[in-house]
Design a protein around this motif. Structure first.
Motif, PDB file in Angstrom:
ATOM      1  N   SER A 699       0.825  -1.199   0.000  1.00  0.00           N
ATOM      2  CA  SER A 699       0.000   0.000   0.000  1.00  0.00           C
ATOM      3  C   SER A 699       0.862   1.252   0.000  1.00  0.00           C
ATOM      4  N   LEU A 700       1.892   1.252   0.861  1.00  0.00           N
ATOM      5  CA  LEU A 700       2.778   2.405   0.926  1.00  0.00           C
ATOM      6  C   LEU A 700       3.552   2.574  -0.371  1.00  0.00           C
ATOM      7  N   ASN A 701       4.001   1.462  -0.958  1.00  0.00           N
ATOM      8  CA  ASN A 701       4.720   1.516  -2.221  1.00  0.00           C
ATOM      9  C   ASN A 701       3.831   2.087  -3.321  1.00  0.00           C
ATOM     10  N   SER A 702       2.545   1.682  -3.309  1.00  0.00           N
ATOM     11  CA  SER A 702       1.617   2.183  -4.321  1.00  0.00           C
ATOM     12  C   SER A 702       1.365   3.674  -4.152  1.00  0.00           C
ATOM     13  N   LEU A 703       1.251   4.115  -2.894  1.00  0.00           N
ATOM     14  CA  LEU A 703       1.031   5.533  -2.645  1.00  0.00           C
ATOM     15  C   LEU A 703       2.237   6.367  -3.080  1.00  0.00           C
ATOM     16  N   GLN A 704       3.439   5.848  -2.787  1.00  0.00           N
ATOM     17  CA  GLN A 704       4.649   6.582  -3.151  1.00  0.00           C
ATOM     18  C   GLN A 704       4.873   6.600  -4.666  1.00  0.00           C
ATOM     19  N   ARG A 705       4.248   5.645  -5.397  1.00  0.00           N
ATOM     20  CA  ARG A 705       4.411   5.598  -6.844  1.00  0.00           C
ATOM     21  C   ARG A 705       3.123   5.996  -7.577  1.00  0.00           C
ATOM     22  N   ARG A 706       2.236   6.710  -6.846  1.00  0.00           N
ATOM     23  CA  ARG A 706       0.941   7.009  -7.456  1.00  0.00           C
ATOM     24  C   ARG A 706       1.067   7.902  -8.682  1.00  0.00           C
ATOM     25  N   LYS A 707       2.041   8.818  -8.680  1.00  0.00           N
ATOM     26  CA  LYS A 707       2.209   9.672  -9.861  1.00  0.00           C
ATOM     27  C   LYS A 707       2.709   8.853 -11.048  1.00  0.00           C
ATOM     28  N   GLU A 708       3.661   7.938 -10.757  1.00  0.00           N
ATOM     29  CA  GLU A 708       4.146   7.055 -11.820  1.00  0.00           C
ATOM     30  C   GLU A 708       3.007   6.206 -12.379  1.00  0.00           C
ATOM     31  N   ILE A 709       2.165   5.694 -11.483  1.00  0.00           N
ATOM     32  CA  ILE A 709       1.026   4.877 -11.925  1.00  0.00           C
ATOM     33  C   ILE A 709       0.067   5.713 -12.762  1.00  0.00           C
ATOM     34  N   GLY A 710      -0.160   6.974 -12.314  1.00  0.00           N
ATOM     35  CA  GLY A 710      -1.051   7.858 -13.065  1.00  0.00           C
ATOM     36  C   GLY A 710      -0.524   8.120 -14.475  1.00  0.00           C
ATOM     37  N   ILE A 711       0.786   8.388 -14.594  1.00  0.00           N
ATOM     38  CA  ILE A 711       1.380   8.642 -15.906  1.00  0.00           C
ATOM     39  C   ILE A 711       1.273   7.419 -16.803  1.00  0.00           C
ATOM     40  N   ARG A 712       1.554   6.223 -16.224  1.00  0.00           N
ATOM     41  CA  ARG A 712       1.480   4.985 -17.011  1.00  0.00           C
ATOM     42  C   ARG A 712       0.054   4.735 -17.503  1.00  0.00           C
ATOM     43  N   LYS A 713      -0.931   5.042 -16.661  1.00  0.00           N
ATOM     44  CA  LYS A 713      -2.316   4.850 -17.085  1.00  0.00           C
ATOM     45  C   LYS A 713      -2.669   5.805 -18.227  1.00  0.00           C
ATOM     46  N   VAL A 714      -2.205   7.050 -18.097  1.00  0.00           N
ATOM     47  CA  VAL A 714      -2.458   8.020 -19.175  1.00  0.00           C
ATOM     48  C   VAL A 714      -1.795   7.577 -20.478  1.00  0.00           C
ATOM     49  N   MET A 715      -0.608   6.917 -20.335  1.00  0.00           N
ATOM     50  CA  MET A 715       0.118   6.458 -21.522  1.00  0.00           C
ATOM     51  C   MET A 715      -0.425   5.130 -22.048  1.00  0.00           C
ATOM     52  N   GLY A 716      -1.474   4.571 -21.392  1.00  0.00           N
ATOM     53  CA  GLY A 716      -2.132   3.385 -21.938  1.00  0.00           C
ATOM     54  C   GLY A 716      -1.838   2.079 -21.245  1.00  0.00           C
ATOM     55  N   ALA A 717      -1.182   2.129 -20.080  1.00  0.00           N
ATOM     56  CA  ALA A 717      -0.886   0.882 -19.362  1.00  0.00           C
ATOM     57  C   ALA A 717      -2.187   0.224 -18.886  1.00  0.00           C
ATOM     58  N   SER A 718      -2.277  -1.089 -19.041  1.00  0.00           N
ATOM     59  CA  SER A 718      -3.467  -1.838 -18.618  1.00  0.00           C
ATOM     60  C   SER A 718      -3.345  -2.228 -17.144  1.00  0.00           C
ATOM     61  N   LEU A 719      -4.462  -2.749 -16.599  1.00  0.00           N
ATOM     62  CA  LEU A 719      -4.457  -3.219 -15.203  1.00  0.00           C
ATOM     63  C   LEU A 719      -3.453  -4.350 -15.025  1.00  0.00           C
ATOM     64  N   ASN A 720      -3.355  -5.232 -16.016  1.00  0.00           N
ATOM     65  CA  ASN A 720      -2.411  -6.352 -15.940  1.00  0.00           C
ATOM     66  C   ASN A 720      -0.969  -5.848 -15.921  1.00  0.00           C
ATOM     67  N   ASP A 721      -0.696  -4.809 -16.736  1.00  0.00           N
ATOM     68  CA  ASP A 721       0.652  -4.223 -16.753  1.00  0.00           C
ATOM     69  C   ASP A 721       1.013  -3.656 -15.378  1.00  0.00           C
ATOM     70  N   LEU A 722       0.062  -2.962 -14.771  1.00  0.00           N
ATOM     71  CA  LEU A 722       0.323  -2.363 -13.466  1.00  0.00           C
ATOM     72  C   LEU A 722       0.498  -3.424 -12.384  1.00  0.00           C
ATOM     73  N   LEU A 723      -0.277  -4.498 -12.484  1.00  0.00           N
ATOM     74  CA  LEU A 723      -0.133  -5.596 -11.537  1.00  0.00           C
ATOM     75  C   LEU A 723       1.268  -6.181 -11.611  1.00  0.00           C
ATOM     76  N   GLN A 724       1.737  -6.424 -12.837  1.00  0.00           N
ATOM     77  CA  GLN A 724       3.084  -6.982 -12.995  1.00  0.00           C
ATOM     78  C   GLN A 724       4.142  -6.015 -12.478  1.00  0.00           C
ATOM     79  N   LEU A 725       3.949  -4.735 -12.724  1.00  0.00           N
ATOM     80  CA  LEU A 725       4.914  -3.725 -12.312  1.00  0.00           C
ATOM     81  C   LEU A 725       5.057  -3.663 -10.798  1.00  0.00           C
TER      82      LEU A 725
END
Length: 801
Positions: A699-725
């Protein structure tokens, strides 16, 4: 300063509720479990510590030097001789423990109960042991009897028991005793347990000679030595005393055993003492430490993982003049506060769960937590708790207080690679321990299941066993028993009613020494004697490999015996027809016994133990009535009622004591099942704590990388991609935990199985299932948090830029 620390702590708790809850909940659960475990350990270590002068009390044990076997029971002549011959022995006493039927009759009212905790003590017994309510001279009066409070209520309800007469019926016949006192129920942490304490006098009279008691190794012998007596000097005189009282030519010796060693550090045969297992105590201590360490690992991981969030706080505080020492003090205060809150919650929860925990061990461990520990130990544990708490908080305190304010406030601060490595190592430890505990739980379950699935070599299903009556007229007993068997056999659903002196699964009639007639005394071994009647082997479907079973026309006085395979292996004879006709010397019998049959081995107890060596003799002893049934359901219930009705009609005044034989065998695995449930409960707790920590980290790792996750989603990353990441690093850590944990689990389980004579095979499934289960639980924990984060609107994460 403390007020400032407290305000900061409160704000941090409220601002980061999720992580605070994970830390407090994990610590609370761990401390609750540890408190319960320490209570059990304290109870085990407290045995017999309530006696006055406990350091001066010893039990005298025997040792057969030829067989290298020790035993607790000795001849009754030893205790008086020790007091007479050794000046350092202040008092010596004998304790003789038995079972029997006790009857109270007054007018038309009559009560009878079977009593299993009966003890006969000589006059010195209460001068050695200081049981509450039992005075030093309490056994000086002949034919006197003391009752426990529970037993007195059972016989007399609210009436006074003093002066009442109770009649004891046992193997020695019928004797009347007068109740002279009531004592509180003995504490559970006494290795000696009795509900009724009889004076010893009548055992030294006619019975002593008639039953040749001076040759019975059936009496526990205790001594109390003078203050400052030398144990070595007393031990040196023991052989001289023993030579004066020994009744045969066996190579034996006697030894002193301190009272404190009897419960946990005693490995002797024929022991009536309540025994504990030191391996279990050590395992429980290790388990308590492991569970606490897992919770403290969570605290360390979550505290150091929040480095970026706390770095700004530290930087600003340093700019405003706070020193590193003050920051360390603040973070240690936070760690102590978390642990104190958890400790208070744990004390409350543990007190509520304490009765349930006691039932799990089948022990009465008092009414409060840590009752077995004196205050000095409790203070020591409190000091250990504070020290451990400070150690758990020390690393996060030093890490967080070391940040340089210039780098932090410039935004050039980055995570420490050493810190990330430590967190990963701690996660591996957590899940490695979880894998070990789950594997252990599954191993215990499968071993018990394996043992229960094996053939016993004897048929016990649908067999009801009734203990034979003790309150009878000798002249009519045989005829009455024959009538009962006829009436029971005539009942629909009863296949056979069989009278016998011994039944499989129950205690043997007694143990004795055995050797070949021509063998030297040094080759003597110990075996079990079972008295049976004709038809025993057919009734229980035990195979006779060579020779013949006993017949009805066999004279009971004939010295003919049937032995099992284990007995032959013990004395070095082959399991073959050529063994028939060999002669055995049993105990101090004047006439050797001739082997006329060889029976196949069967299990008389749990498969944890090897086959017992047994010598079967035919004697008209009828301790049990074994009934083979052929019915079930409601019909069985009606039949059992009729059986009891017939028994009570023919033998009025006798308690009806019946049990199904398969239940007797099932009960032998109760301790193993309890161990499995215990390990399983703590395994679930360990993996739950580990998963809470993993959830917090992810949870803490996800919060600290929330901007990175947001950018990846905007760039088209899927839920599966984020899970693997987000999950791949944790999956690797789980893999490492499996690689390290499973071999340790296999080693530990193999060591545990060494204590079983019959062992299951450890197949791959035994280790695959815990690995899969642990991985599944961990992945679900990570996946839930990652999915929640991945579904967050990226605009919310990017809005702060």
């Amino acid at each position: 300063m403390l007020r400032h620390y407290f305000i900061t702590l409160t704000r941090d708790l409220l601002r980061h509720k999720r992580f605070s809850l994970i830390n407090i909940l994990g610590l609370t659960l761990a401390m609750t479990a540890s408190l319960l475990i320490l209570t059990f350990v304290g109870f085990e270590l407290s045995f017999d510590d309530f006696h006055d002068d406990q350091q001066r009390i010893y039990r005298v044990t025997g040792h057969n030097d030829g067989m290298d076997v020790s035993y607790a029971s000795l001849f009754p002549t030893i205790a008086p001789k020790l007091a007479e011959r050794i000046p350092e022995v202040e008092t010596a006493a004998r304790l003789f423990q038995r079972r029997g039927i006790l009857r109270y009759a007054e007018g038309e009212m009559e009560k009878a109960f079977k009593e299993s905790n009966i003890a006969f003590g000589d006059s010195g017994f209460l001068r050695i042991f200081s049981f509450e309510g039992l005075p030093e001279k309490g056994l000086d009066r002949p034919f006197s009897l003391w009752l426990s409070e529970t037993t007195a209520k059972k016989y007399f309800a609210n009436e006074s028991a003093i002066g009442k007469k109770l009649t004891l019926f046992d193997d020695f016949g019928e004797v009347s005793y007068t109740v002279i006192g009531i004592f509180p129920d003995l504490p559970a942490n006494s290795h000696i347990q009795f509900d009724l304490l009889f004076s010893f006098h009548h055992l030294t009279g006619d019975i002593y000679q008639r039953y040749h008691l001076m040759g019975w190794r059936a009496f526990d012998t205790y001594i109390k030595v003078t203050p400052n007596a030398s144990e070595e000097r007393i031990a040196a005189r023991l052989p001289i005393v023993f030579e004066e009282v020994k009744v045969d030519e066996q190579t034996e010796s006697i030894h002193l055993q301190p009272l404190a060693d009897i419960h946990l550090n005693s490995n002797v045969a024929y022991d009536h003492a309540i025994k504990g297992n030191p391996a279990t105590v050590n395992f429980m201590l290790i388990l308590a430490a492991i569970i606490l360490i897992l919770a403290w690992i969570n605290y360390i991981n979550l505290s150091t993982a929040r480095a970026i969030d706390r770095a700004r706080e530290v930087g600003i505080r340093k700019v405003l003049g706070s020193t590193r020492q003050k920051l360390i003090a603040q973070f240690l205060f936070e760690a102590l506060s978390f642990n104190v809150i958890a400790a208070l919650l744990a004390l409350t929860i543990a007190q509520v769960l304490f009765p349930v925990f006691g039932k799990l061990f089948d022990q009465q461990m008092g009414e409060e937590l840590l009752t077995g520990f004196p205050w000095s130990y409790k203070l020591l544990m409190g000091g250990g708790f504070l020290l451990s708490t400070l150690l758990a908080g020390l690393y996060p305190a030093f890490v967080l207080s070391a940040y340089q304010p210039v780098k932090v406030l410039k935004g050039t601060f980055s995570k420490s690679q050493k810190g990330q490595f430590l967190r990963k190592a701690l996660v591996v430890i957590q899940f490695g321990v979880s894998v070990i505990l789950i594997t252990g739980t599954l191993g215990v379950y499968q071993q018990v299941k394996y043992m229960q699935a094996q053939s016993l070599g004897v048929t016990v299903e649908e067999t009801l066993v009734i203990e034979s009556p003790k309150i009878v007229e000798d002249s009519t007993y045989t005829a009455q028993m024959a009538v009962l068997q006829q009436e029971l056999t005539a009942l629909a659903g009863v296949e056979e009613a069989f009278s016998t002196g011994y039944v499989p699964g129950k205690n043997y009639n007694f143990g004795t020494q055995v050797r070949m007639e021509e063998s030297a005394a040094s080759e003597t071994q110990i075996c079990n004697i079972a008295y049976i009647q004709a038809g025993f082997f057919a009734h229980y479907e035990i195979d006779i490999l060579y020779g013949k079973a006993f017949s009805t026309d066999l004279n009971p006085s004939d010295q003919r015996v049937i032995v099992n395979e284990a007995l032959l292996r013990l004395i070095g004879l082959p399991v073959a027809e050529e063994t028939l006709g060999k002669r055995l010397q049993l105990g101090d019998s004047q006439s050797p016994a001739t082997i006329t049959g060889i029976a196949r081995d069967y299990h008389n107890s749990s498969l944890q133990y090897d086959y017992d060596p047994i010598v079967f003799g035919q004697k008209p002893v009828t301790n049990y009535l074994s009934i083979r049934l052929q019915t079930s359901g409601k019909t069985l219930s009606d039949l059992l009622g009729k059986v009891q009705e017939r028994y009570e009609a023919i033998f009025p005044g006798n308690p009806y004591l019946a049990v199904f034989l398969d239940d007797v065998f099932a009960q032998q695995y109760q301790e193993n099942k309890q161990s499995g449930r215990l390990v399983g409960a703590f395994a679930l707790l360990a993996i739950f704590i580990a998963c809470m920590g993993l959830y917090g980290l992810s949870s803490l790792n996800s919060l600290q990388r929330r901007k990175e996750i947001g950018i990846r989603k905007v760039m088209g990353a899927s839920l599966n991609d984020l899970l693997q990441l987000l999950a791949k690093d944790y999956v690797r850590l789980l893999g490492v935990a499996m690689v390290l944990g499973l071999p340790l689990a296999a080693y530990g389980l193999s060591q545990w199985l060494e204590g079983f004579a019959f062992q299951m095979e450890m197949g791959w499934a035994l280790f695959a299932l815990p690995a899969v289960l642990t991985a599944l639980i961990a992945c679900l924990t990570i996946g839930w948090q990652v999915v929640q984060t991945a579904r967050t609107n990226p605009v919310e994460a990017l809005r702060d830029e």
